[in-house]
Design a protein around this motif. Sequence first.
Motif, PDB file in Angstrom:
ATOM      1  N   THR A 220       0.841  -1.184   0.000  1.00 13.62           N
ATOM      2  CA  THR A 220       0.000   0.000   0.000  1.00 13.62           C
ATOM      3  C   THR A 220       0.880   1.239   0.000  1.00 13.62           C
ATOM      4  N   TYR A 221       0.566   2.175  -0.879  1.00 12.21           N
ATOM      5  CA  TYR A 221       1.285   3.449  -0.937  1.00 12.21           C
ATOM      6  C   TYR A 221       0.284   4.568  -0.721  1.00 12.21           C
ATOM      7  N   ASP A 222       0.745   5.627  -0.066  1.00  9.52           N
ATOM      8  CA  ASP A 222      -0.103   6.780   0.216  1.00  9.52           C
ATOM      9  C   ASP A 222      -0.114   7.784  -0.926  1.00  9.52           C
ATOM     10  N   LEU A 223       0.891   7.709  -1.796  1.00 16.23           N
ATOM     11  CA  LEU A 223       1.008   8.658  -2.895  1.00 16.23           C
ATOM     12  C   LEU A 223       1.918   8.068  -3.960  1.00 16.23           C
ATOM     13  N   VAL A 224       1.580   8.363  -5.227  1.00 16.09           N
ATOM     14  CA  VAL A 224       2.451   8.023  -6.357  1.00 16.09           C
ATOM     15  C   VAL A 224       2.822   9.321  -7.049  1.00 16.09           C
ATOM     16  N   VAL A 225       4.116   9.503  -7.290  1.00 15.29           N
ATOM     17  CA  VAL A 225       4.621  10.640  -8.064  1.00 15.29           C
ATOM     18  C   VAL A 225       5.254  10.040  -9.305  1.00 15.29           C
ATOM     19  N   SER A 226       4.696  10.360 -10.477  1.00 14.74           N
ATOM     20  CA  SER A 226       5.107   9.674 -11.695  1.00 14.74           C
ATOM     21  C   SER A 226       5.444  10.623 -12.828  1.00 14.74           C
ATOM     22  N   ASP A 227       6.453  10.254 -13.582  1.00 14.22           N
ATOM     23  CA  ASP A 227       6.745  10.895 -14.852  1.00 14.22           C
ATOM     24  C   ASP A 227       5.586  10.568 -15.800  1.00 14.22           C
ATOM     25  N   TYR A 228       5.452  11.343 -16.854  1.00 12.74           N
ATOM     26  CA  TYR A 228       4.394  11.087 -17.829  1.00 12.74           C
ATOM     27  C   TYR A 228       4.880  10.186 -18.959  1.00 12.74           C
ATOM     28  N   ASN A 229       6.042  10.494 -19.513  1.00 10.06           N
ATOM     29  CA  ASN A 229       6.554   9.801 -20.690  1.00 10.06           C
ATOM     30  C   ASN A 229       7.662   8.829 -20.283  1.00 10.06           C
ATOM     31  N   MET A 230       7.324   7.526 -20.275  1.00  9.73           N
ATOM     32  CA  MET A 230       8.301   6.496 -19.914  1.00  9.73           C
ATOM     33  C   MET A 230       8.261   5.383 -20.952  1.00  9.73           C
ATOM     34  N   LYS A 231       9.329   4.630 -21.027  1.00  9.77           N
ATOM     35  CA  LYS A 231       9.450   3.577 -22.044  1.00  9.77           C
ATOM     36  C   LYS A 231       8.473   2.422 -21.816  1.00  9.77           C
ATOM     37  N   ASP A 232       8.363   1.950 -20.603  1.00  9.43           N
ATOM     38  CA  ASP A 232       7.534   0.776 -20.310  1.00  9.43           C
ATOM     39  C   ASP A 232       6.364   1.142 -19.410  1.00  9.43           C
ATOM     40  N   GLY A 233       5.300   1.605 -20.006  1.00  8.22           N
ATOM     41  CA  GLY A 233       4.125   1.986 -19.226  1.00  8.22           C
ATOM     42  C   GLY A 233       4.114   3.477 -18.975  1.00  8.22           C
ATOM     43  N   ASP A 234       3.180   4.163 -19.568  1.00  8.23           N
ATOM     44  CA  ASP A 234       3.163   5.620 -19.485  1.00  8.23           C
ATOM     45  C   ASP A 234       2.506   6.112 -18.197  1.00  8.23           C
ATOM     46  N   GLY A 235       2.734   7.373 -17.884  1.00  7.85           N
ATOM     47  CA  GLY A 235       2.195   7.978 -16.675  1.00  7.85           C
ATOM     48  C   GLY A 235       0.685   8.096 -16.680  1.00  7.85           C
ATOM     49  N   ALA A 236       0.082   8.253 -17.858  1.00  2.00           N
ATOM     50  CA  ALA A 236      -1.380   8.361 -17.928  1.00  2.00           C
ATOM     51  C   ALA A 236      -2.035   7.045 -17.508  1.00  2.00           C
ATOM     52  N   SER A 237      -1.544   5.937 -18.014  1.00  3.96           N
ATOM     53  CA  SER A 237      -2.093   4.628 -17.636  1.00  3.96           C
ATOM     54  C   SER A 237      -1.911   4.371 -16.140  1.00  3.96           C
ATOM     55  N   LEU A 238      -0.743   4.729 -15.637  1.00  2.00           N
ATOM     56  CA  LEU A 238      -0.483   4.564 -14.210  1.00  2.00           C
ATOM     57  C   LEU A 238      -1.407   5.462 -13.387  1.00  2.00           C
ATOM     58  N   ALA A 239      -1.613   6.689 -13.837  1.00  2.00           N
ATOM     59  CA  ALA A 239      -2.504   7.612 -13.124  1.00  2.00           C
ATOM     60  C   ALA A 239      -3.925   7.057 -13.068  1.00  2.00           C
ATOM     61  N   HIS A 240      -4.406   6.494 -14.172  1.00  2.00           N
ATOM     62  CA  HIS A 240      -5.747   5.896 -14.187  1.00  2.00           C
ATOM     63  C   HIS A 240      -5.817   4.717 -13.222  1.00  2.00           C
ATOM     64  N   TYR A 241      -4.776   3.889 -13.210  1.00  2.00           N
ATOM     65  CA  TYR A 241      -4.739   2.761 -12.280  1.00  2.00           C
ATOM     66  C   TYR A 241      -4.826   3.268 -10.838  1.00  2.00           C
ATOM     67  N   CYS A 242      -4.028   4.287 -10.527  1.00  2.00           N
ATOM     68  CA  CYS A 242      -4.008   4.828  -9.163  1.00  2.00           C
ATOM     69  C   CYS A 242      -5.364   5.386  -8.754  1.00  2.00           C
ATOM     70  N   VAL A 243      -5.953   6.188  -9.607  1.00  2.00           N
ATOM     71  CA  VAL A 243      -7.258   6.781  -9.297  1.00  2.00           C
ATOM     72  C   VAL A 243      -8.305   5.684  -9.104  1.00  2.00           C
ATOM     73  N   ASN A 244      -8.272   4.675  -9.942  1.00  2.00           N
ATOM     74  CA  ASN A 244      -9.223   3.557  -9.826  1.00  2.00           C
ATOM     75  C   ASN A 244      -9.047   2.766  -8.532  1.00  2.00           C
ATOM     76  N   HIS A 245      -7.858   2.884  -7.915  1.00  2.00           N
ATOM     77  CA  HIS A 245      -7.582   2.164  -6.670  1.00  2.00           C
ATOM     78  C   HIS A 245      -7.475   3.115  -5.471  1.00  2.00           C
ATOM     79  N   GLY A 246      -7.909   4.361  -5.645  1.00  2.00           N
ATOM     80  CA  GLY A 246      -7.950   5.304  -4.529  1.00  2.00           C
ATOM     81  C   GLY A 246      -6.607   5.802  -4.052  1.00  2.00           C
ATOM     82  N   ILE A 247      -5.614   5.799  -4.931  1.00  2.00           N
ATOM     83  CA  ILE A 247      -4.265   6.245  -4.567  1.00  2.00           C
ATOM     84  C   ILE A 247      -4.034   7.630  -5.174  1.00  2.00           C
ATOM     85  N   PRO A 248      -3.748   8.640  -4.351  1.00  2.00           N
ATOM     86  CA  PRO A 248      -3.450   9.960  -4.893  1.00  2.00           C
ATOM     87  C   PRO A 248      -2.208   9.905  -5.788  1.00  2.00           C
TER      88      PRO A 248
END
Length: 119
Positions: free
Chosen positions: A44-72
Amino acid sequence: MYRVLIVDDDQELALVIQDKLKDLGETVTAAAGYEAINLLKLKTYDLVVSDYNMKDGDGASLAHYCVNHGIPVIVVSSFPENHIKPYLPEDVAFVNKFNAIRGRSLEELALQKIVKKPA
């Protein structure tokens, strides 16, 4: 104390962000969005800080995953905000990389996102 996941394929920048957020508690780094999602499934993490443009899995997809799981989440990028915001969920914060490593805006935003996290 809090647990923060920092996701960036630029190892040096990830370490700078990690150093800036160390006072919040435990900080862990991942080099890609898919790696981050695997870590989020394990702990469990309280916060994710992510780059947007990455080689393996972009920040937008990760942001959607986080929001869907209640992670800021905060997305950090050198791209202009108006180019990225349309691809991010509504409650995702954005910080320009230059501003993230200067001053205290990232630290203040990180604390705000953690404190207003839904229970």
